[in-house]
Design an enzyme around this catalytic site. Structure first.
Site, PDB file in Angstrom:
ATOM      1  N   GLU A 189      -4.250   6.936  -4.044  1.00 50.96           N
ATOM      2  CA  GLU A 189      -4.630   6.512  -5.405  1.00 50.96           C
ATOM      3  C   GLU A 189      -6.036   7.009  -5.740  1.00 50.96           C
ATOM      4  OE1 GLU A 189      -4.343   2.256  -5.743  1.00 50.96           O
ATOM      5  OE2 GLU A 189      -2.275   2.251  -5.051  1.00 50.96           O
ATOM      6  N   ARG A 196       0.855  -1.186   0.000  1.00 52.97           N
ATOM      7  CA  ARG A 196       0.000   0.000   0.000  1.00 52.97           C
ATOM      8  C   ARG A 196       0.891   1.237   0.000  1.00 52.97           C
ATOM      9  NH1 ARG A 196      -3.466  -2.836  -1.604  1.00 52.97           N
ATOM     10  NH2 ARG A 196      -5.521  -3.201  -0.686  1.00 52.97           N
ATOM     11  N   HIS A 247      -1.266  -0.227  -9.827  1.00 51.60           N
ATOM     12  CA  HIS A 247      -1.895  -1.167  -8.875  1.00 51.60           C
ATOM     13  C   HIS A 247      -2.467  -2.402  -9.590  1.00 51.60           C
ATOM     14  CE1 HIS A 247      -4.052  -1.383  -4.705  1.00 51.60           C
ATOM     15  NE2 HIS A 247      -3.761  -2.590  -5.160  1.00 51.60           N
TER      16      HIS A 247
HETATM   17  C1  DGY Z   1      -5.788  -6.307  -2.538  1.00 54.52           C
HETATM   18  O1  DGY Z   1      -6.353  -7.391  -2.675  1.00 54.52           O
HETATM   19  O2  DGY Z   1      -5.626  -5.786  -1.435  1.00 54.52           O
HETATM   20  C2  DGY Z   1      -5.350  -5.617  -3.790  1.00 54.52           C
HETATM   21  O3  DGY Z   1      -4.327  -4.717  -3.533  1.00 54.52           O
HETATM   22  C3  DGY Z   1      -6.531  -4.892  -4.418  1.00 54.52           C
HETATM   23  O4  DGY Z   1      -6.970  -3.962  -3.533  1.00 54.52           O
END
Ligand code: DGY
Length: 319
Positions: free
Chosen positions: A267, A238, A285
């Protein structure tokens, strides 16, 4: 009668299909992320709500969920967009979709390391611009990946899947985790009790931990200063775990040679320097974005919902 499910996510039809075949499903057909009002409207009268990382269920949204909701499933492994406590306090069960995305995320972690170290972005731009004048021993000299030291921040399932791949590149694995792993999971990786201790041993530093109050901004100027010169920083987890200003400064000074980033704080906004610096190999992402993983996540969520409505437990239940 099958349970009523509202899928708030903007799913491709193939991913929606398992929900439609197993439940009385209504879904987001707008082609975009729903507003909170739309999400609340869609949730009226259904027992299950399926959301994903772009749907923020903070305490104020949880308070607005209709009485009918008995379960919320997040189509993600990340949970930072949910106020799990507030959901639990309302007696709403919460599930996520772990495990099935570990390998596709770990593949992208390798892509980030390779792309950043070998300056893939600059190479692609040179080729596509038509300005490549031919092979040269001076051209685009990058950094080796093979044989280097990799520090993994967060040695959960995704971290271990990254380590498995990195061993194939002859990398030496270091890790920091809340708890040290058992030797059969560690597989020779060197545990560091502190992030700074690990940083000092990390030619490559890869973030693979969840975003929590404890990990937010963990990769800050102080930690970055402990990295060896010319280290490469990657993030598959993240964006808010990295302090962007500090990383940008280190990329500009050259202390950090390059970054490979798949996730960003705030984001879809991206720190402007990440779009401009040539030593940033950035992706939007896409860690879990393969057909196999998307479908496996849908199956996992449907299975969890089925078990829930049958009164059975699941290890994916958060609360
Ligand atoms: C997750 O599964 O956490 C991916 O990053 C999509 O949000």
């Amino acid at each position: 009668m099958s349970a009523r499910v509202f899928v708030a996510c903007n799913f491709p039809s193939q991913v929606l299909e398992p929900f439609q075949t197993q439940f009385d499903t209504t879904y987001n057909d707008t082609g975009r992320v729903l507003t909170t009002d739309e999400l609340i409207a869609g949730a009226q009268g259904v027992e299950a709500l399926v959301v994903t990382a772009t749907d923020r269920l903070d305490a104020s949204v949880v308070a607005r969920l209709p009485e009918s909701i008995r379960v919320v499933g997040t189509y993600s492994v990340g949970q930072e967009h949910l106020d799990v406590e507030a959901l639990g306090a309302r007696g709403i069960a919460v599930f996520s979709t772990p495990d099935v995305l570990d390998d596709s995320c770990a593949d992208v972690a390798m892509l980030l390391m390779l792309g950043a170290a070998r300056r893939a972005l600059e190479g692609i731009e040179l080729l596509r611009s038509g300005q490549w004048t031919g092979w040269s021993p001076r051209q685009q000299i990058g950094h080796d990946v093979w044989g280097r030291r990799l520090g993994i921040l967060g040695m959960g399932r995704i971290g271990r899947a990254i380590a498995q791949r990195a061993r194939g590149f002859g990398m030496t694995i270091h890790y920091h985790n809340r708890n040290r792993l058992d030797p059969q999971l560690e597989l020779g990786a060197q545990y560091h009790a502190t992030t700074h201790g690990m940083a000092a041993q990390s030619d490559f530093f890869c973030v693979a931990c969840p975003s929590t109050p404890a990990t937010r901004r963990m990769v800050n100027a102080d930690l970055i200063a402990h990295l060896p010169p010319q280290a490469i920083v990657c993030n598959i987890a993240r964006g808010d775990i990295i302090c962007d200003e500090s990383l940008v400064q280190a990329l500009e000074s050259g202390h950090v040679a390059a970054a490979g980033l798949d996730v960003f704080d705030g984001e879809p906004n991206v720190h402007p320097a990440y779009r401009a610096l040539p030593n940033v190999f950035a992706l939007p992402h896409i860690g879990s974005s393969t057909w196999g993983t998307r479908l496996a996540m849908a199956d996992r969520m449907c299975q969890n919902l089925k078990w829930f409505f049958e009164g059975q437990t699941s290890e994916d239940r958060l609360i």
